[in-house]
Design a protein around this motif. Structure first.
Motif, PDB file in Angstrom:
ATOM      1  N   SER A  17       0.835  -1.209   0.000  1.00 38.64           N
ATOM      2  CA  SER A  17       0.000   0.000   0.000  1.00 38.64           C
ATOM      3  C   SER A  17       0.864   1.250   0.000  1.00 38.64           C
ATOM      4  O   SER A  17       1.999   1.241   0.490  1.00 38.64           O
ATOM      5  CB  SER A  17      -0.897   0.025   1.246  1.00 38.64           C
ATOM      6  OG  SER A  17      -1.784  -1.069   1.276  1.00 38.64           O
ATOM      7  N   GLN A  82      -5.379   6.763  -1.492  1.00 41.31           N
ATOM      8  CA  GLN A  82      -4.962   5.559  -0.767  1.00 41.31           C
ATOM      9  C   GLN A  82      -4.969   4.402  -1.750  1.00 41.31           C
ATOM     10  O   GLN A  82      -6.007   4.102  -2.348  1.00 41.31           O
ATOM     11  CB  GLN A  82      -5.910   5.278   0.396  1.00 41.31           C
ATOM     12  CG  GLN A  82      -5.590   4.011   1.164  1.00 41.31           C
ATOM     13  CD  GLN A  82      -4.273   4.100   1.923  1.00 41.31           C
ATOM     14  OE1 GLN A  82      -3.976   5.112   2.547  1.00 41.31           O
ATOM     15  NE2 GLN A  82      -3.476   3.039   1.854  1.00 41.31           N
ATOM     16  N   ASN A  84      -4.222   0.425  -2.210  1.00 38.81           N
ATOM     17  CA  ASN A  84      -4.026  -0.875  -1.564  1.00 38.81           C
ATOM     18  C   ASN A  84      -3.934  -1.969  -2.619  1.00 38.81           C
ATOM     19  O   ASN A  84      -4.319  -1.771  -3.768  1.00 38.81           O
ATOM     20  CB  ASN A  84      -5.183  -1.165  -0.612  1.00 38.81           C
ATOM     21  CG  ASN A  84      -5.300  -0.158   0.507  1.00 38.81           C
ATOM     22  OD1 ASN A  84      -4.307   0.409   0.977  1.00 38.81           O
ATOM     23  ND2 ASN A  84      -6.529   0.081   0.960  1.00 38.81           N
TER      24      ASN A  84
END
Length: 115
Positions: A17, A82, A84
């Motif tokens: 991540s 973000q 991931n």
């Protein structure tokens, strides 16, 4: 003049991540739809995610849906991504800019995912 400064990229293993940030020094940030774009070597720049001016409406490209999350903090003139479950095909230089009409581009931040 609007200046966009992206940060947070790096080298990560597949499945890892990263969280990207983009600070906008211009005025009117809170009124703008903001997007994250990326450009891989030999490919055109593409939009991967965008967020409405208030932050409540988001869009994701199919290739990142379910793995990436875009958000913003209008008090800080900052938009985030973000990321991931990163894949090798996510390797690219990532940029933020307004949508649908981008202004001047920042330097971007390099994301490299090793498989």
């Amino acid at each position: 003049q609007v200046q966009l400064v992206e940060s947070g990229g790096g080298l990560v293993q597949a499945g890892g991540s990263l969280r990207l940030s983009c600070a906008d020094s211009g005025s009117g940030f809170r009124f703008k739809i903001m997007g994250w774009y990326r450009q891989a070597p030999g490919k055109e720049r593409e939009l991967v995610a965008r967020v409405s001016s208030g932050g409540s409406i988001t869009y994701y490209a199919d290739s990142v849906k379910g793995r990436f999350t875009i958000s913003r903090d209008n008090a800080k003139n900052t938009v985030y991504l973000q990321m991931n479950s990163l894949k090798a095909e996510d390797t690219a230089v990532y940029y933020c800019n307004s949508f649908p009409t981008p202004g001047s581009w920042g330097q971007g931040t390099q994301v490299t995912v090793s498989s």
